[in-house]
Design a protein around this motif. Structure first.
Motif, PDB file in Angstrom:
ATOM      1  N   SER A  71       0.975  -1.110   0.056  1.00  0.00           N
ATOM      2  CA  SER A  71      -0.121   0.007  -0.064  1.00  0.00           C
ATOM      3  C   SER A  71       0.832   1.311  -0.062  1.00  0.00           C
ATOM      4  CB  SER A  71      -1.186  -0.073   1.165  1.00  0.00           C
ATOM      5  OG  SER A  71      -0.239  -0.014   2.482  1.00  0.00           O
ATOM      6  N   LYS A  72       2.242   1.307   0.669  1.00  0.00           N
ATOM      7  CA  LYS A  72       2.911   2.526   0.407  1.00  0.00           C
ATOM      8  C   LYS A  72       3.463   2.759  -0.822  1.00  0.00           C
ATOM      9  CE  LYS A  72       6.661  -0.403   2.179  1.00  0.00           C
ATOM     10  NZ  LYS A  72       7.502  -0.564   3.382  1.00  0.00           N
ATOM     11  N   TYR A  73       3.439   1.836  -1.906  1.00  0.00           N
ATOM     12  CA  TYR A  73       3.575   2.061  -3.125  1.00  0.00           C
ATOM     13  C   TYR A  73       2.641   2.383  -4.009  1.00  0.00           C
ATOM     14  CZ  TYR A  73       8.015  -0.008  -1.554  1.00  0.00           C
ATOM     15  OH  TYR A  73       9.015  -0.212  -0.581  1.00  0.00           O
ATOM     16  N   ILE A  74       1.506   2.447  -3.539  1.00  0.00           N
ATOM     17  CA  ILE A  74       0.274   2.779  -4.535  1.00  0.00           C
ATOM     18  C   ILE A  74       0.634   4.409  -5.051  1.00  0.00           C
ATOM     19  CG2 ILE A  74      -2.096   3.561  -4.274  1.00  0.00           C
ATOM     20  CD1 ILE A  74      -2.058   0.696  -4.362  1.00  0.00           C
ATOM     21  N   ASP A  75       0.520   4.465  -6.520  1.00  0.00           N
ATOM     22  CA  ASP A  75       0.535   5.574  -7.028  1.00  0.00           C
ATOM     23  C   ASP A  75       2.125   6.089  -7.264  1.00  0.00           C
ATOM     24  OD1 ASP A  75      -2.065   6.122  -7.876  1.00  0.00           O
ATOM     25  OD2 ASP A  75      -2.560   7.079  -5.932  1.00  0.00           O
ATOM     26  N   LYS A  76       3.116   5.189  -6.862  1.00  0.00           N
ATOM     27  CA  LYS A  76       4.367   5.266  -7.247  1.00  0.00           C
ATOM     28  C   LYS A  76       4.803   4.131  -8.200  1.00  0.00           C
ATOM     29  CE  LYS A  76       5.489   7.161  -2.609  1.00  0.00           C
ATOM     30  NZ  LYS A  76       4.544   7.313  -1.778  1.00  0.00           N
ATOM     31  N   THR A  77       5.993   4.632  -8.762  1.00  0.00           N
ATOM     32  CA  THR A  77       6.582   3.723  -9.932  1.00  0.00           C
ATOM     33  C   THR A  77       7.320   2.593  -9.192  1.00  0.00           C
ATOM     34  OG1 THR A  77       6.836   5.549 -11.340  1.00  0.00           O
ATOM     35  CG2 THR A  77       8.111   3.595 -11.893  1.00  0.00           C
ATOM     36  N   ILE A  78       6.965   1.317  -9.480  1.00  0.00           N
ATOM     37  CA  ILE A  78       7.711   0.377  -9.210  1.00  0.00           C
ATOM     38  C   ILE A  78       8.435  -0.621 -10.339  1.00  0.00           C
ATOM     39  CG2 ILE A  78       6.415  -0.127  -7.038  1.00  0.00           C
ATOM     40  CD1 ILE A  78       5.162  -2.378  -8.298  1.00  0.00           C
ATOM     41  N   GLN A  92       8.918 -14.328 -13.778  1.00  0.00           N
ATOM     42  CA  GLN A  92       9.581 -15.798 -13.987  1.00  0.00           C
ATOM     43  C   GLN A  92       9.725 -15.653 -15.499  1.00  0.00           C
ATOM     44  OE1 GLN A  92       6.985 -18.607 -12.718  1.00  0.00           O
ATOM     45  NE2 GLN A  92       7.583 -18.766 -10.627  1.00  0.00           N
ATOM     46  N   GLY A  93      10.981 -16.305 -15.923  1.00  0.00           N
ATOM     47  CA  GLY A  93      11.017 -16.138 -17.485  1.00  0.00           C
ATOM     48  C   GLY A  93      12.183 -14.970 -17.674  1.00  0.00           C
ATOM     49  N   GLY A  94      12.082 -14.079 -16.766  1.00  0.00           N
ATOM     50  CA  GLY A  94      13.215 -13.129 -17.110  1.00  0.00           C
ATOM     51  C   GLY A  94      12.764 -11.709 -17.586  1.00  0.00           C
ATOM     52  N   ARG A  95      11.527 -11.685 -17.953  1.00  0.00           N
ATOM     53  CA  ARG A  95      10.797 -10.305 -18.270  1.00  0.00           C
ATOM     54  C   ARG A  95      10.845  -9.339 -17.015  1.00  0.00           C
ATOM     55  NH1 ARG A  95       5.762 -10.787 -22.356  1.00  0.00           N
ATOM     56  NH2 ARG A  95       6.863 -11.925 -24.017  1.00  0.00           N
ATOM     57  N   GLU A  96      11.116  -7.919 -17.653  1.00  0.00           N
ATOM     58  CA  GLU A  96      11.003  -6.913 -16.540  1.00  0.00           C
ATOM     59  C   GLU A  96      10.225  -5.667 -16.902  1.00  0.00           C
ATOM     60  OE1 GLU A  96      14.850  -5.608 -14.691  1.00  0.00           O
ATOM     61  OE2 GLU A  96      15.613  -7.551 -15.081  1.00  0.00           O
ATOM     62  N   ALA A  97       9.559  -5.190 -16.041  1.00  0.00           N
ATOM     63  CA  ALA A  97       8.765  -4.055 -16.289  1.00  0.00           C
ATOM     64  C   ALA A  97       8.729  -3.226 -15.493  1.00  0.00           C
ATOM     65  CB  ALA A  97       7.503  -4.448 -16.734  1.00  0.00           C
ATOM     66  N   SER A  98       8.251  -1.794 -15.565  1.00  0.00           N
ATOM     67  CA  SER A  98       8.053  -0.849 -14.477  1.00  0.00           C
ATOM     68  C   SER A  98       6.586  -0.046 -14.864  1.00  0.00           C
ATOM     69  CB  SER A  98       9.127   0.078 -14.212  1.00  0.00           C
ATOM     70  OG  SER A  98       9.453   0.916 -15.367  1.00  0.00           O
ATOM     71  N   GLY A  99       6.229   0.446 -13.863  1.00  0.00           N
ATOM     72  CA  GLY A  99       4.915   1.075 -13.922  1.00  0.00           C
ATOM     73  C   GLY A  99       4.313   1.798 -12.539  1.00  0.00           C
ATOM     74  N   VAL A 100       3.301   2.572 -12.609  1.00  0.00           N
ATOM     75  CA  VAL A 100       2.834   3.078 -11.398  1.00  0.00           C
ATOM     76  C   VAL A 100       1.763   2.100 -10.957  1.00  0.00           C
ATOM     77  CG1 VAL A 100       1.281   5.022 -10.617  1.00  0.00           C
ATOM     78  CG2 VAL A 100       3.154   5.429 -12.441  1.00  0.00           C
ATOM     79  N   LEU A 101       2.126   1.670  -9.651  1.00  0.00           N
ATOM     80  CA  LEU A 101       1.262   0.659  -9.122  1.00  0.00           C
ATOM     81  C   LEU A 101      -0.327   1.292  -8.708  1.00  0.00           C
ATOM     82  CD1 LEU A 101       0.923  -2.212  -7.748  1.00  0.00           C
ATOM     83  CD2 LEU A 101       1.755  -1.141  -5.673  1.00  0.00           C
TER      84      LEU A 101
END
Length: 113
Positions: A26-33, A38-47
């Motif tokens: 909950s402390k990361y809501i509206d923050k970029t994470i 699994q499988g190696g993919r990575e992504a970032s976005g606003v939670l």
């Protein structure tokens, strides 16, 4: 149920079995994470949301593309995904985008000069 006591016991037992998340996202809501899968993919976005099973809703999501010759390496290429739902069973790592820095591996013995 033949009596209310058995019904109450059943409902209490059912409550105990509900999955509880050990993470407080909950402390990361509206923050970029940043999320690794699994499988190696990575992504970032606003939670934008999550549940106890670690299913995540990310907005403005960017996927970091992998090297076609070496699937373990990321390239500088990215792909815009927008609003996505990430299945919790495939999430391996979640970390804040801000303040993330690479550190030397503490388990590898460092050789002096």
């Amino acid at each position: 149920f033949k009596n209310n006591t058995a019904k109450l016991w059943f409902l209490q037992d059912k409550e105990k079995k509900k999955k509880e998340s050990i993470f407080d996202l909950s402390k990361y809501i509206d923050k970029t994470i940043r999320v690794k899968f699994q499988g190696g993919r990575e992504a970032s976005g606003v939670l934008k949301g999550f549940d106890p099973l670690l299913n995540l809703v990310l907005d403005g999501t960017i996927e970091y593309m992998r090297d076609p010759d070496d699937q373990l390496k990321l390239t500088e290429d990215t792909r815009q995904l927008g609003l996505v739902v990430c299945r919790g069973t495939s999430v391996v790592l979640i970390c804040p985008q801000d303040g993330m820095e690479a550190i030397p591996n503490p388990f590898i013995q460092q050789h002096d000069g």
